[in-house]
Design an enzyme around this catalytic site. Sequence first.
Site, mmCIF file in Angstrom:
data_model
loop_
_atom_site.group_PDB
_atom_site.id
_atom_site.type_symbol
_atom_site.label_atom_id
_atom_site.label_comp_id
_atom_site.label_asym_id
_atom_site.label_seq_id
_atom_site.Cartn_x
_atom_site.Cartn_y
_atom_site.Cartn_z
ATOM 1 N N GLN A 1 0.828 -1.208 0.000
ATOM 2 C CA GLN A 1 0.000 0.000 0.000
ATOM 3 C C GLN A 1 0.865 1.261 0.000
ATOM 4 O OE1 GLN A 1 -3.543 0.563 0.065
ATOM 5 N NE2 GLN A 1 -2.776 2.618 -0.325
ATOM 6 N N ARG B 1 -1.775 1.060 -6.913
ATOM 7 C CA ARG B 1 -1.557 -0.240 -6.273
ATOM 8 C C ARG B 1 -1.132 -1.262 -7.324
ATOM 9 N NH1 ARG B 1 -3.916 -1.759 -1.790
ATOM 10 N NH2 ARG B 1 -2.180 -3.208 -1.820
ATOM 11 N N CYS C 1 -6.159 4.988 1.850
ATOM 12 C CA CYS C 1 -5.839 3.712 1.193
ATOM 13 C C CYS C 1 -7.090 3.023 0.647
ATOM 14 C CB CYS C 1 -5.108 2.798 2.168
ATOM 15 S SG CYS C 1 -6.015 2.521 3.692
HETATM 16 N N1 CP Z 1 -6.199 -0.587 0.232
HETATM 17 C C1 CP Z 1 -6.458 -1.892 0.212
HETATM 18 O O1 CP Z 1 -5.648 -2.719 0.606
HETATM 19 O O2 CP Z 1 -7.688 -2.234 -0.275
HETATM 20 P P1 CP Z 1 -8.327 -3.677 -0.264
HETATM 21 O O3 CP Z 1 -8.629 -4.025 1.176
HETATM 22 O O4 CP Z 1 -9.562 -3.553 -1.099
HETATM 23 O O5 CP Z 1 -7.344 -4.654 -0.842
HETATM 24 N N1 NVA Z 2 -6.127 -0.485 8.214
HETATM 25 C C1 NVA Z 2 -7.046 -1.087 7.282
HETATM 26 C C2 NVA Z 2 -6.464 -1.071 5.912
HETATM 27 C C3 NVA Z 2 -7.366 -1.619 4.850
HETATM 28 C C4 NVA Z 2 -6.732 -1.608 3.488
HETATM 29 C C5 NVA Z 2 -7.374 -2.492 7.720
HETATM 30 O O1 NVA Z 2 -6.463 -3.211 8.136
HETATM 31 O O2 NVA Z 2 -8.542 -2.878 7.667
#
Ligand code: CP
Ligand code: NVA
Length: 312
Positions: A139, A300, A272
């Site tokens: 990420q 990504r 993210c």
């Molecule tokens: N940002 C990210 O990791 O998204 P996902 O959970 O959709 O993979």
């Molecule tokens: N901090 C979040 C990020 C998701 C991409 C989680 O771990 O759910």
Amino acid sequence: MNPETLKGRSLVHWKDWTPEEIRYLLELSHSVKKSSRNREVHQRFVGKTLALIFEKRSTRTRCAFETAFGEEGGHPVFLSTADIQLGAKESIEDTARVLGRMFSAVEFRGFSQDTVEILARESGVPVYNGLTDSYHPTQVLADIMTLEENFGKTAGKRLCFVGDGRNNVVRSLVVLCSKLGVNLTVVSPRELFTDPVLLEEAKVWASASGAVIEVTSDLGAVKGADAVYTDVWVSMGEENYSDERRRLLFPYQVNGSLMDRTENPKAVFLHCLPAVKGQEVSLEVIEGPASRVWDQAENRKHTIKAIMLATL
Ligand code: CP
Ligand code: NVA
């Protein structure tokens, strides 16, 4: 830096990658994106296979790995933990050894950082961390790439993360920013301050790169930020803490007035994703002109392809 030294490497977190190696991946990511925009077709993963293990849900990470690998002629295989023996009937070590005999590389998204590290140690093939409770390294490479698209060089720029300072995204930002000389301020309530052990470890990398890494509960710290970043208040697996997080983080929502406190009209907004609009970020900010979240999501794929090209 000789790119050949990256062949066979795993990415479980950024701690064991040098700034030069990370810079190489960023340059490669920009060139991968350019080729994609030019509609170039490459077949660099022909004859290769990739196991994609997911204990937690995913849209971006799964789709980025699967499309990046498949469009280059590779064969990705999606394995949810409802399908495989990992952790149920078979140890992680044994699963790793079997996957290493059948696949060119393995991606893992799940709970424990130990799992991805055991897979990397025992499989004999490159293993990529697609998010654990502790880190989300792929990420943050996309996040830095997005900042580079906006600002050119990122060294010396100031990124403010506002929200849950303990989470996997912040922990990865601490490592990557301290290595690349990006100034990072984590703004969160005291109860959610970033792990002091990790911050101590980061001091060594920061002193080499010149990065300033700070943690504060003071929202006034966003003044002068080039970018404001937030993430969900409740990460996957922490659903039991929802009420407490809402109480603690309510004042830390990234909204128009918080963006104004940067006093920087050129400041950009990052997330993210997935986002809970109206919670950690207001609709006006995520849908507004400062938002770069869709570039971040697209990046990504380019960064993940670059990581695989470099290590396979
Ligand atoms: N940002 C990210 O990791 O998204 P996902 O959970 O959709 O993979
Ligand atoms: N901090 C979040 C990020 C998701 C991409 C989680 O771990 O759910």
